[in-house]
Design an enzyme around this catalytic site. Structure first.
Site, short mmCIF file in Angstrom:
data_model
loop_
_atom_site.label_atom_id
_atom_site.label_comp_id
_atom_site.label_asym_id
_atom_site.label_seq_id
_atom_site.Cartn_x
_atom_site.Cartn_y
_atom_site.Cartn_z
N LEU A 78 0.87 -1.18 0.00
CA LEU A 78 0.00 0.00 0.00
C LEU A 78 0.90 1.22 0.00
O LEU A 78 1.96 1.22 0.64
CB LEU A 78 -0.90 0.03 1.25
CG LEU A 78 -1.99 -1.03 1.37
CD1 LEU A 78 -2.76 -0.84 2.68
CD2 LEU A 78 -2.95 -0.99 0.19
N ASP A 79 0.50 2.27 -0.71
CA ASP A 79 1.27 3.52 -0.68
C ASP A 79 1.40 4.01 0.75
O ASP A 79 0.55 3.74 1.61
CB ASP A 79 0.56 4.59 -1.51
CG ASP A 79 0.51 4.25 -2.99
OD1 ASP A 79 1.35 3.45 -3.44
OD2 ASP A 79 -0.38 4.78 -3.68
N ARG A 80 2.46 4.78 1.01
CA ARG A 80 2.70 5.29 2.35
C ARG A 80 1.47 6.01 2.92
O ARG A 80 1.09 5.80 4.07
CB ARG A 80 3.89 6.27 2.34
CG ARG A 80 4.24 6.81 3.72
CD ARG A 80 4.99 8.14 3.62
NE ARG A 80 6.32 7.98 3.09
CZ ARG A 80 7.42 7.90 3.82
NH1 ARG A 80 7.34 7.95 5.13
NH2 ARG A 80 8.60 7.76 3.25
#
Length: 309
Positions: A145-147
């Site tokens: 997942l993106d930050r």
């Protein structure tokens, strides 16, 4: 070799340090096995042991009552509260067994280590956790997942499980959904976006035709419109880097708080994207696993019809 007792043929337990250990001699489910092995124990008591995370299978905490046991496995019951209690403000442990870990990640935390960030990552936090049991233990990345995206994700606990999940991802994962608040009011109640995405390092570009990029398909459903925003549920057919963010920008409705892809406003102090649902077949047992979290309250508050100013 394990001997059976004369009374009822139950396997004998042997004490090992802080655990009572039972050996599995035939296929069974964990609940059934414990009730046979621990004379007189009730289903309620077994569920309590599982809830309090004091039951281990082959040195891994197990909370699933119907976990399938195979001959040769060891079931351990801790005689004291287990010291592997997991607590971290950035990660919530949703599920763990001998093969995988499912967590809910908060926004602001990287999924995996990078050249610039080694320790403040979900991967590092989980590695520290599993190493409490055995210093050689580690977790293996399956997806990311993106930050700035929060939500549900999973890690494998061995390379074989990692490869099974990665190599068969589209067959194993049956449902993967996100919820987002996007800028503006969506024109359609539902629809799909498809394009070819190319990673340019600083951003991902999108093309309406095959230009050599990776094919990406996102389905969306508008849940609510209000206050110049829309609450949207998104289902992924593919899992490309920044896929949802790029596709929502292409519709003219970038994700709220996502400055990189065209949204200058940030009313929540975070990017309004959350992975709220993950369903998959267990890579070892084949059981259908389903995990779901509620839509984040700040997302829903942003599209309330009347907000207090």
């Amino acid at each position: 070799m394990l001997k059976k007792s004369k009374a009822g043929g139950r396997p004998r337990a042997r004490a090992a340090a802080k655990y009572t250990v039972y050996s599995v001699t035939e296929p069974d489910e964990l609940m059934s096995f414990l009730m046979k092995s621990m004379a007189g124990i009730s289903r309620t008591r077994v569920k309590s042991l599982l809830t309090h995370r004091v039951v281990l299978v082959d040195n891994n905490i197990q909370t699933q009552y119907n976990f399938p046991l195979k001959p040769g496995m060891k079931v351990q019951i801790s005689r004291e509260k287990h010291n592997r209690e997991f607590r971290n403000p950035m990660l919530k442990l949703l599920y763990e067994d001998a093969y995988l870990i499912v967590v809910e990640k908060k926004e602001g935390l990287l999924s995996v280590a990078t050249d610039h960030q080694k320790e403040r990552t979900a991967q590092h936090i989980l590695n520290e956790y599993v190493k409490r049991e055995n210093r050689n233990n580690r977790v293996f990345v399956v997806h990311r997942l993106d930050r700035e995206t929060s939500g549900i994700m999973m890690y494998a606990k061995d390379e074989k499980t990692q490869h099974t999940l990665r190599d068969n991802w589209h067959d194993i994962v049956t449902d993967r959904r996100y919820v987002a608040v996007v800028s503006g009011e969506m024109e359609k109640d539902q629809g799909s976006v498809e394009s070819w995405l190319t990673d340019r390092k600083l951003y991902v570009s999108s093309s309406d035709y095959d230009d050599g990029g990776k094919y990406a398909l996102t389905h969306y459903k508008t849940i609510k419109r209000a206050n110049g925003y829309s609450l949207v549920e998104l289902q992924l057919e593919t899992g490309r880097k920044n896929q949802i963010r790029v596709h929502m920008q292409s519709l003219g409705h970038p994700v709220v708080g996502d400055e990189r892809y065209g949204c200058p406003v940030d009313p929540l102090g975070r990017m309004a994207l959350h992975a709220f649902k993950l369903c998959f077949h267990h890579p070892v047992t084949g059981e259908l696993m389903a995990f779901e979290t509620p839509y984040p309250s700040p997302f829903k508050n942003l599209v309330m019809k009347s907000r207090q100013m």
